[in-house]
Design a protein around this motif. Structure first.
Motif, mmCIF file in Angstrom:
data_model
loop_
_atom_site.group_PDB
_atom_site.id
_atom_site.type_symbol
_atom_site.label_atom_id
_atom_site.label_comp_id
_atom_site.label_asym_id
_atom_site.label_seq_id
_atom_site.Cartn_x
_atom_site.Cartn_y
_atom_site.Cartn_z
ATOM 1 N N ALA A 134 57.346 60.961 3.087
ATOM 2 C CA ALA A 134 57.825 59.802 3.837
ATOM 3 C C ALA A 134 58.754 58.976 2.960
ATOM 4 C CB ALA A 134 56.653 58.937 4.287
ATOM 5 N N LEU A 135 59.767 58.417 3.558
ATOM 6 C CA LEU A 135 60.616 57.422 2.892
ATOM 7 C C LEU A 135 60.108 56.055 3.318
ATOM 8 C CD1 LEU A 135 63.127 56.576 1.246
ATOM 9 C CD2 LEU A 135 64.421 56.680 3.397
ATOM 10 N N ILE A 136 59.717 55.228 2.342
ATOM 11 C CA ILE A 136 59.216 53.890 2.636
ATOM 12 C C ILE A 136 60.198 52.875 2.051
ATOM 13 C CG2 ILE A 136 57.290 52.284 2.374
ATOM 14 C CD1 ILE A 136 56.624 54.804 4.042
ATOM 15 N N VAL A 137 60.787 52.083 2.922
ATOM 16 C CA VAL A 137 61.821 51.116 2.558
ATOM 17 C C VAL A 137 61.207 49.724 2.605
ATOM 18 C CG1 VAL A 137 64.117 50.246 3.118
ATOM 19 C CG2 VAL A 137 63.546 52.650 3.583
ATOM 20 N N GLN A 150 51.816 40.216 3.097
ATOM 21 C CA GLN A 150 51.550 40.081 1.670
ATOM 22 C C GLN A 150 52.525 41.007 0.953
ATOM 23 O OE1 GLN A 150 48.936 41.309 3.818
ATOM 24 N NE2 GLN A 150 49.918 43.309 3.613
ATOM 25 N N TRP A 151 52.406 41.123 -0.360
ATOM 26 C CA TRP A 151 53.375 41.909 -1.110
ATOM 27 C C TRP A 151 53.335 43.389 -0.786
ATOM 28 C CZ3 TRP A 151 53.217 39.788 -6.850
ATOM 29 C CH2 TRP A 151 53.703 38.466 -6.848
ATOM 30 N N GLY A 152 52.141 43.983 -0.688
ATOM 31 C CA GLY A 152 52.027 45.424 -0.514
ATOM 32 C C GLY A 152 52.066 45.859 0.937
ATOM 33 N N ALA A 153 52.522 47.097 1.156
ATOM 34 C CA ALA A 153 52.681 47.616 2.517
ATOM 35 C C ALA A 153 51.446 48.324 3.051
ATOM 36 C CB ALA A 153 53.871 48.576 2.565
ATOM 37 N N PHE A 154 50.408 48.514 2.228
ATOM 38 C CA PHE A 154 49.213 49.222 2.683
ATOM 39 C C PHE A 154 48.124 48.283 3.198
ATOM 40 C CE2 PHE A 154 51.146 52.675 0.327
ATOM 41 C CZ PHE A 154 50.760 53.799 1.029
ATOM 42 N N HIS A 155 47.881 47.191 2.501
ATOM 43 C CA HIS A 155 46.767 46.305 2.858
ATOM 44 C C HIS A 155 46.969 45.713 4.255
ATOM 45 C CE1 HIS A 155 43.493 43.486 2.492
ATOM 46 N NE2 HIS A 155 44.330 42.503 2.804
ATOM 47 N N ALA A 156 45.957 45.884 5.110
ATOM 48 C CA ALA A 156 45.928 45.296 6.457
ATOM 49 C C ALA A 156 47.082 45.763 7.346
ATOM 50 C CB ALA A 156 45.897 43.771 6.382
ATOM 51 N N THR A 157 47.591 46.977 7.090
ATOM 52 C CA THR A 157 48.570 47.602 7.991
ATOM 53 C C THR A 157 48.037 48.999 8.338
ATOM 54 O OG1 THR A 157 49.926 48.813 6.366
ATOM 55 C CG2 THR A 157 50.410 46.439 6.665
ATOM 56 N N ASP A 158 48.754 49.692 9.214
ATOM 57 C CA ASP A 158 48.331 51.053 9.563
ATOM 58 C C ASP A 158 49.117 52.119 8.809
ATOM 59 O OD1 ASP A 158 50.787 50.914 10.855
ATOM 60 O OD2 ASP A 158 50.068 51.836 12.708
ATOM 61 N N LEU A 159 49.787 51.750 7.719
ATOM 62 C CA LEU A 159 50.619 52.709 7.005
ATOM 63 C C LEU A 159 49.814 53.917 6.518
ATOM 64 C CD1 LEU A 159 53.263 53.656 5.799
ATOM 65 C CD2 LEU A 159 52.855 52.133 3.836
ATOM 66 N N ASP A 160 48.689 53.690 5.873
ATOM 67 C CA ASP A 160 47.891 54.800 5.363
ATOM 68 C C ASP A 160 47.464 55.737 6.501
ATOM 69 O OD1 ASP A 160 46.399 56.197 3.250
ATOM 70 O OD2 ASP A 160 44.627 55.427 4.259
ATOM 71 N N GLN A 161 47.033 55.171 7.603
ATOM 72 C CA GLN A 161 46.612 55.984 8.749
ATOM 73 C C GLN A 161 47.772 56.818 9.286
ATOM 74 O OE1 GLN A 161 46.030 54.178 12.777
ATOM 75 N NE2 GLN A 161 43.896 54.734 12.390
ATOM 76 N N GLN A 162 48.947 56.201 9.429
ATOM 77 C CA GLN A 162 50.112 56.919 9.945
ATOM 78 C C GLN A 162 50.491 58.084 9.039
ATOM 79 O OE1 GLN A 162 51.499 56.543 12.850
ATOM 80 N NE2 GLN A 162 50.435 54.685 13.454
ATOM 81 N N LEU A 163 50.419 57.872 7.724
ATOM 82 C CA LEU A 163 50.777 58.932 6.783
ATOM 83 C C LEU A 163 49.738 60.050 6.781
ATOM 84 C CD1 LEU A 163 52.006 56.759 3.761
ATOM 85 C CD2 LEU A 163 53.397 57.839 5.548
ATOM 86 N N ARG A 166 47.487 61.001 8.978
ATOM 87 C CA ARG A 166 47.367 61.781 10.213
ATOM 88 C C ARG A 166 48.537 62.731 10.404
ATOM 89 N NH1 ARG A 166 44.254 57.691 14.423
ATOM 90 N NH2 ARG A 166 42.379 57.538 13.137
ATOM 91 N N ARG A 167 49.595 62.517 9.644
ATOM 92 C CA ARG A 167 50.752 63.417 9.689
ATOM 93 C C ARG A 167 50.760 64.397 8.524
ATOM 94 N NH1 ARG A 167 51.979 58.856 12.259
ATOM 95 N NH2 ARG A 167 53.375 58.989 14.053
ATOM 96 N N GLY A 168 49.741 64.344 7.687
ATOM 97 C CA GLY A 168 49.670 65.256 6.550
ATOM 98 C C GLY A 168 50.639 64.917 5.435
ATOM 99 N N ILE A 169 51.077 63.664 5.380
ATOM 100 C CA ILE A 169 52.027 63.248 4.342
ATOM 101 C C ILE A 169 51.278 62.936 3.049
ATOM 102 C CG2 ILE A 169 53.633 61.396 3.679
ATOM 103 C CD1 ILE A 169 54.489 61.374 6.673
ATOM 104 N N THR A 170 51.769 63.510 1.964
ATOM 105 C CA THR A 170 51.125 63.336 0.659
ATOM 106 C C THR A 170 52.034 62.682 -0.376
ATOM 107 O OG1 THR A 170 51.814 65.575 0.030
ATOM 108 C CG2 THR A 170 49.606 65.321 1.000
ATOM 109 N N THR A 171 53.315 62.585 -0.068
ATOM 110 C CA THR A 171 54.302 62.041 -1.013
ATOM 111 C C THR A 171 55.090 60.933 -0.344
ATOM 112 O OG1 THR A 171 54.523 64.194 -2.095
ATOM 113 C CG2 THR A 171 56.317 62.620 -2.436
ATOM 114 N N ILE A 172 55.350 59.858 -1.090
ATOM 115 C CA ILE A 172 56.232 58.819 -0.571
ATOM 116 C C ILE A 172 57.367 58.570 -1.553
ATOM 117 C CG2 ILE A 172 54.412 57.726 0.790
ATOM 118 C CD1 ILE A 172 54.396 55.437 -1.201
#
Length: 196
Positions: free
Chosen positions: A12-15, A103-116, A118-124
């Motif tokens: 995934a590309l995370i901007v 907040q500063w990080g994109a993982f806390h209290a978002t669905d980013l981890d779940q989205q990645l 469930r798609r089998g994404i291992t690299t960002i």
């Protein structure tokens, strides 16, 4: 033959935070340089049908933002209308995933981890502003979640050169691999030109 830096189906590309409230004082790269380089990677990932995550800070009334006691107050922000929209050079398409954080990080209290996951994404692949705040925090969270992290080092910048250089030389090598936009685009090109 050298192994590919990444494979699109698992990457995934995370901007981070390339939105309309961007300021003008960054180093070592300007906001315009970062946006231009990020946009080139976004296009490559979109063209490949890969995951593009556009992270933004947003709030309706700022009551959902952290309010810790601080020794240094954050800079005052003069937020224009539409401040939380992704910059037009990147835009948002139907295939993009917009991640709204408070907040500063994109993982806390978002669905980013779940989205990645469930798609089998291992690299960002990470890029954006600022190197020592949103990018660094998201990278630490990604590392803690077990993701492989690739830093597009010239598609990010800091609030100061010292901030950027600190994370670039001290923190990022301990969290992942540091590459350039050209490296990432070269890997994308190799995959798009490979025979089926």
């Amino acid at each position: 033959m050298e192994e590919l830096l990444f494979h699109f189906p698992q990457t995934a590309l995370i901007v981070i935070d390339l939105q309309k409230w961007l300021g003008t004082r960054y180093a070592p790269h300007s906001a315009e340089q970062v946006v231009s380089r990020a946009a080139s990677m976004v296009k490559a990932f979109r063209d490949a049908g890969a995951f593009v995550g556009l992270v933004r800070v947003s709030s309706k009334d700022f009551k959902d933002m952290p309010r810790p006691l601080l020794d240094q107050a954050p800079p005052a922000m003069n937020l224009p209308p539409g401040w939380d929209e992704i910059v037009p050079e990147i835009g948002v398409t139907d295939t993009d995933h917009v991640i709204t954080k408070r907040q500063w990080g994109a993982f806390h209290a978002t669905d980013l981890d779940q989205q990645l996951r469930r798609r089998g994404i291992t690299t960002i692949v990470l890029c954006g502003i600022a190197s020592g705040i949103g990018v660094d925090t998201t990278a630490r969270e990604a590392f803690a979640h077990g993701y492989q992290v690739i830093f597009a080092i010239d598609a990010m910048t800091g609030l100061s050169e010292a901030e950027h250089e600190h994370v670039r030389s001290v923190i990022f090598p301990r969290l992942g691999r540091i590459r350039t936009t050209a490296d990432i685009l070269a890997c994308a090109s190799l995959q798009s030109s490979a025979p089926e």
